[in-house]
Design a protein around this motif. Structure first.
Motif, PDB file in Angstrom:
ATOM      1  N   TYR A 123       0.909  -1.261  -0.153  1.00 17.21           N
ATOM      2  CA  TYR A 123      -0.012  -0.050  -0.158  1.00 17.21           C
ATOM      3  C   TYR A 123       0.778   1.258  -0.023  1.00 17.21           C
ATOM      4  O   TYR A 123       0.494   2.312  -0.273  1.00 17.21           O
ATOM      5  CB  TYR A 123      -1.082   0.041   1.096  1.00 17.21           C
ATOM      6  N   HIS A 124       2.330   0.914   0.449  1.00 18.38           N
ATOM      7  CA  HIS A 124       3.147   2.310   0.616  1.00 18.38           C
ATOM      8  C   HIS A 124       3.781   2.215  -0.781  1.00 18.38           C
ATOM      9  O   HIS A 124       4.784   3.284  -1.052  1.00 18.38           O
ATOM     10  CB  HIS A 124       3.812   2.293   1.665  1.00 18.38           C
ATOM     11  N   GLY A 125       3.570   1.390  -1.978  1.00 19.84           N
ATOM     12  CA  GLY A 125       4.031   1.594  -3.097  1.00 19.84           C
ATOM     13  C   GLY A 125       5.570   0.824  -3.361  1.00 19.84           C
ATOM     14  O   GLY A 125       6.450   0.932  -4.187  1.00 19.84           O
ATOM     15  N   GLN A 126       5.910   0.043  -2.008  1.00 23.55           N
ATOM     16  CA  GLN A 126       7.056  -0.657  -2.262  1.00 23.55           C
ATOM     17  C   GLN A 126       7.079  -2.240  -2.908  1.00 23.55           C
ATOM     18  O   GLN A 126       5.803  -2.780  -2.827  1.00 23.55           O
ATOM     19  CB  GLN A 126       7.665  -1.075  -0.757  1.00 23.55           C
ATOM     20  N   LEU A 127       7.903  -2.369  -3.571  1.00 22.32           N
ATOM     21  CA  LEU A 127       8.002  -3.900  -4.185  1.00 22.32           C
ATOM     22  C   LEU A 127       8.312  -4.599  -3.116  1.00 22.32           C
ATOM     23  O   LEU A 127       9.600  -4.857  -2.660  1.00 22.32           O
ATOM     24  CB  LEU A 127       8.890  -3.801  -5.514  1.00 22.32           C
TER      25      LEU A 127
END
Length: 115
Positions: A89-93
């Motif tokens: 949800y925080h855009g991390q892969l």
């Protein structure tokens, strides 16, 4: 792969392309493999019981929340790690790692259960 990003939609499309290429690579490695649940079902066992059995005879080790082959059995073609990429949800892969068994690994487990 070079990607030019000019807007949010381009960024999302670029992320999808990157994930798709990673998934294609991961899927190629795991072709013909199966999960412990599939092997357990063949022997009328629950996956947790199969994991316990394999840990008891020191084929698997539990590290944190996941199972790994014991050092003696690593890099011998019994299993491969499947890494499924996902975006948080925080855009991390991030990756979810799952152990998949090869035909050689399935045969080894079948022999262990027979004896």
């Amino acid at each position: 792969m070079k990607i030019t990003v000019t807007c949010e939609e381009d960024l999302l499309n670029a992320a999808e392309q990157i994930l798709a290429s990673k998934m294609a690579f991961e899927n190629r490695i795991t072709a013909g493999c199966c999960t412990i649940a599939e092997i357990a079902k063949l022997h009328h066992m629950k996956p947790d019981d199969m994991y316990s059995f394999l840990c008891d005879i020191h084929i698997l080790q539990k590290k944190g929340r996941r199972y790994q082959l014991a050092p003696k059995y690593r890099n011998q073609g019994y299993a491969v790690e499947y890494r499924k990429p996902h975006i948080t949800y925080h855009g991390q892969l991030k990756y979810k790692v799952k152990l998949l068994w090869t035909e050689k690994g399935r045969e080894m487990i079948n022999e262990l259960i027979k004896h």
